[in-house]
Design an enzyme around this catalytic site. Structure first.
Site, short mmCIF file in Angstrom:
data_model
loop_
_atom_site.label_atom_id
_atom_site.label_comp_id
_atom_site.label_asym_id
_atom_site.label_seq_id
_atom_site.Cartn_x
_atom_site.Cartn_y
_atom_site.Cartn_z
N LYS A 218 12.30 -15.19 -52.02
CA LYS A 218 12.68 -16.45 -51.37
C LYS A 218 11.43 -17.24 -51.01
O LYS A 218 10.57 -16.75 -50.28
CB LYS A 218 13.52 -16.17 -50.12
CG LYS A 218 13.86 -17.43 -49.30
CD LYS A 218 14.78 -17.12 -48.11
CE LYS A 218 15.01 -18.35 -47.25
NZ LYS A 218 15.81 -18.07 -46.04
N ASP A 223 11.65 -23.91 -43.18
CA ASP A 223 13.10 -23.98 -43.02
C ASP A 223 13.45 -24.63 -41.69
O ASP A 223 13.42 -23.99 -40.65
CB ASP A 223 13.71 -22.56 -43.10
CG ASP A 223 15.23 -22.59 -43.01
OD1 ASP A 223 15.81 -23.69 -43.10
OD2 ASP A 223 15.83 -21.50 -42.88
N LYS A 230 18.04 -26.57 -37.10
CA LYS A 230 17.83 -25.45 -36.17
C LYS A 230 17.42 -26.00 -34.81
O LYS A 230 16.87 -27.09 -34.72
CB LYS A 230 16.68 -24.57 -36.69
CG LYS A 230 17.02 -23.70 -37.88
CD LYS A 230 15.82 -22.85 -38.26
CE LYS A 230 16.12 -21.97 -39.47
NZ LYS A 230 17.14 -20.93 -39.24
N ASP A 241 9.24 -18.47 -43.97
CA ASP A 241 10.44 -18.31 -44.79
C ASP A 241 10.12 -18.19 -46.29
O ASP A 241 11.02 -18.17 -47.12
CB ASP A 241 11.40 -19.48 -44.52
CG ASP A 241 12.87 -19.06 -44.59
OD1 ASP A 241 13.14 -17.86 -44.54
OD2 ASP A 241 13.73 -19.96 -44.70
N ASP A 300 21.74 -24.56 -43.33
CA ASP A 300 20.72 -23.59 -42.89
C ASP A 300 20.85 -22.26 -43.64
O ASP A 300 19.96 -21.42 -43.57
CB ASP A 300 20.83 -23.38 -41.38
CG ASP A 300 19.58 -22.73 -40.80
OD1 ASP A 300 18.57 -22.67 -41.52
OD2 ASP A 300 19.63 -22.31 -39.62
N GLU A 302 20.36 -21.74 -46.63
CA GLU A 302 19.80 -22.26 -47.88
C GLU A 302 19.20 -21.16 -48.74
O GLU A 302 19.11 -21.30 -49.97
CB GLU A 302 18.73 -23.31 -47.57
CG GLU A 302 17.31 -22.79 -47.25
CD GLU A 302 17.25 -21.90 -46.02
OE1 GLU A 302 18.15 -22.00 -45.17
OE2 GLU A 302 16.31 -21.09 -45.91
N ARG A 304 20.26 -18.14 -49.54
CA ARG A 304 21.20 -17.55 -50.51
C ARG A 304 21.49 -18.54 -51.64
O ARG A 304 21.80 -18.13 -52.75
CB ARG A 304 22.47 -17.10 -49.78
CG ARG A 304 23.21 -18.19 -49.09
CD ARG A 304 24.18 -17.66 -48.04
NE ARG A 304 23.49 -17.10 -46.87
CZ ARG A 304 24.10 -16.60 -45.81
NH1 ARG A 304 25.42 -16.57 -45.76
NH2 ARG A 304 23.40 -16.12 -44.80
N1 BES Z 1 15.38 -18.42 -42.75
C1 BES Z 1 16.56 -18.18 -42.02
C2 BES Z 1 16.69 -16.74 -41.54
C3 BES Z 1 15.70 -16.28 -40.52
C4 BES Z 1 16.04 -16.28 -39.18
C5 BES Z 1 14.47 -15.77 -40.89
C6 BES Z 1 15.15 -15.80 -38.24
C7 BES Z 1 13.58 -15.31 -39.96
C8 BES Z 1 13.93 -15.33 -38.62
C9 BES Z 1 17.79 -18.47 -42.89
O1 BES Z 1 17.63 -19.46 -43.84
C10 BES Z 1 18.85 -18.93 -41.95
O2 BES Z 1 18.67 -19.91 -41.30
N2 BES Z 1 19.95 -18.18 -41.89
C11 BES Z 1 21.02 -18.50 -41.03
C12 BES Z 1 22.29 -18.18 -41.77
C13 BES Z 1 23.53 -18.65 -41.07
C14 BES Z 1 23.60 -20.17 -41.08
C15 BES Z 1 24.73 -18.06 -41.76
C16 BES Z 1 20.91 -17.64 -39.78
O3 BES Z 1 20.52 -16.48 -39.89
O4 BES Z 1 21.18 -18.15 -38.71
ZN ZN Z 2 15.68 -19.76 -44.53
ZN ZN Z 3 18.01 -21.44 -43.03
#
Ligand code: BES
Ligand code: ZN
Ligand code: ZN
Length: 450
Positions: A218, A223, A230, A241, A300, A302, A304
């Site tokens: 990734k 992000d 966020k 990220d 968010d 993104e 996947r």
């Molecule tokens: N990059 C984030 C995941 C992340 C969170 C990495 C904390 C490192 C530390 C990812 O893109 C994300 O934002 N995931 C969301 C998914 C949700 C919207 C289903 C998350 O984990 O909140």
């Molecule tokens: Zn991310």
């Molecule tokens: Zn994200």
């Protein structure tokens, strides 16, 4: 020891001035803890702690005599010593301009052996330990560098440099090419950003008839969450990220240096995730490269999306196995904490291989399930599925989503959102970007044909 000053407790350090009684002016004692609990991870930790102690004492050179410990070979002990030392004394000072003269660094280390056999083992252990540690440090540098310095373009340039230095094949797709191929998910995420996206494919040992392994990382260089913005608290951490991408670059470089006899395809979808007038939005329906459609619930989620196209793309190389590394979910951090990789997969043999490599390297992994019933969370009324479920089982749902893009190919997903970037140090993992996954997967590749 009789005086009680030094008990050999784990990582205890004690510097002794030898007052002319030994040729060495000073001797550093470092505790290894209980003998029956000794393992290579403690050894790496001890060499790190000794290195930090020496460095922080302002000492620039030291020698280290080979030791016989725990039944491990001289080569393995040397490799682990070098790894602990180099990783534990890593510092990221590139952007500090004040008081640079106060930065302390060890300049020279001499490894000492007696017999020819010992010297050969030391040389080999040093060579591999150094190569692998340099790779981890490369990944750490990329992760620690902020998103205004490490853009998708810069990741592509790094990949190009590695390709040139190591005679690898490289292909970089621009937005228009990715779009023409049908990477609707990747391109949608990229559209909100002014920074050009890059879809990077780096290939080691192409066309040599070797077994193919695809590594997918990734590469979100920042992000923000996009339109599903966020909260601003700790948002600066989201420069990490692209930790999966950094690991893939580091792994390919090292595989070439170690001449690992495998055909490796490293695939990195690289882009920022930002809100703008052009950004993709909740409710949008995307057509992925696989032909399957996805309803966007959160912009968010993104990772996947870009990975779905990258995983589909990897199938063109007909890999024996696919391994992806991604800072995919906050949920995995809630489940497993800061120092453990979430492990998912559809193939028992491959999962076992990863767990074995984990045991050797100390990069901890923990398995979570991918049962069919979890897929219910992703049902959509208007598309094949949605990109997020409810709040339940967040890390598993992310992995389930990815599983829909690998077909029947044996595949492992490593959710590194916890250990990719840490606020609290570990014995040989300083704060910040860790380069997690690099040692784990290099070990897996080294052991592949065993
Ligand atoms: N990059 C984030 C995941 C992340 C969170 C990495 C904390 C490192 C530390 C990812 O893109 C994300 O934002 N995931 C969301 C998914 C949700 C919207 C289903 C998350 O984990 O909140
Ligand atoms: Zn991310
Ligand atoms: Zn994200």
């Amino acid at each position: 020891m009789k005086s009680g000053d030094f008990k050999g407790e784990l990582f205890q350090c004690r510097l002794i001035h030898t007052q002319g009684l030994l040729p060495a002016r000073r001797v550093l004692l470092t505790g290894l803890g209980k003998e029956e609990e000794f393992d290579l991870d403690k050894w790496r930790g001890a060499s790190s702690k000794a290195g930090q102690f020496i460095r922080d004492s302002g000492i620039k050179k030291f020698a280290f005599p080979i030791l016989r410990l725990g039944g491990f070979s001289d080569e393995t002990l040397t490799e682990s010593f070098v790894t602990g030392l180099m990783l534990g004394t890593y510092q990221f000072n590139e952007f500090k301009t004040r008081e640079r003269d106060k930065i302390r660094e060890i300049e020279e280390v001499t490894l000492v052996g007696e017999t020819d056999g010992e010297l050969l083992a030391i040389q080999n252990g040093l060579r591999t330990g150094r190569m692998i540690s340099e790779a981890v440090c490369l990944a750490r540098d990329l992760v620690n560098s902020p998103s205004n310095k490490v853009t998708p373009t810069v990741l592509a340039e790094k990949a190009e440099q590695i390709a040139i230095d190591h005679g690898m094949e490289i292909q970089i797709l621009e937005m228009s090419q990715a779009e023409a191929l049908g990477m609707g998910a990747f391109v949608s995420v990229a559209r909100g950003s002014q920074e050009p996206c890059k879809f990077i494919t780096l290939e080691y040992n192409k066309g040599k008839g070797l077994e193919t392994i695809a590594l997918v990382g990734k590469g979100i260089t920042f992000d923000s969450g996009g339109i599903s913005l966020k909260p601003s608290e700790a948002m600066e951490k989201m420069k990490d990220d692209m930790s999966g991408a950094a690991a893939v670059l580091a792994i390919l470089k090292t595989a070439s240096e170690l001449q690992i006899p495998l055909h490796l395809v490293g695939i990195i979808p690289a882009t920022e995730n930002l809100p703008s007038g052009k950004a993709y939005k909740p409710g949008d329906i995307l057509k992925t490269l696989s032909g399957q459609t996805v309803e966007v619930i959160s912009t968010d989620a993104e990772g996947r999306l870009i990975l779905s196209d990258a995983l589909t793309y990897s199938l063109r190389y007909q890999p024996r196995v696919i391994i992806d590394l991604a800072t995919l979910t906050g949920a995995i951090v809630i489940a497993l904490g800061d120092h453990v990789i979430g492990l998912f997969g559809n193939d028992e043999t491959l999962l076992k291989r990863v767990e074995e490599a984990s045991g050797k390297t100390g990069e901890k992994v923990w398995r979570l399930p991918l049962w069919d019933e979890y897929f219910d969370y992703l049902k959509s009324d208007v598309a094949d599925f949605r990109n997020v479920g409810t709040r339940s089982a967040g890390a598993i749902i992310g992995a389930i989503f990815l599983s829909k893009f690998v077909g029947k190919t044996p595949w492992v997903h490593l959710d590194i959102a916890g250990p990719a970037f840490v606020d609290k140090e570990k014995p040989y993992i300083p704060k910040g970007g860790t380069g997690v996954g690099v040692r784990l997967l290099i070990q897996l590749l080294r052991d592949w044909n065993r």
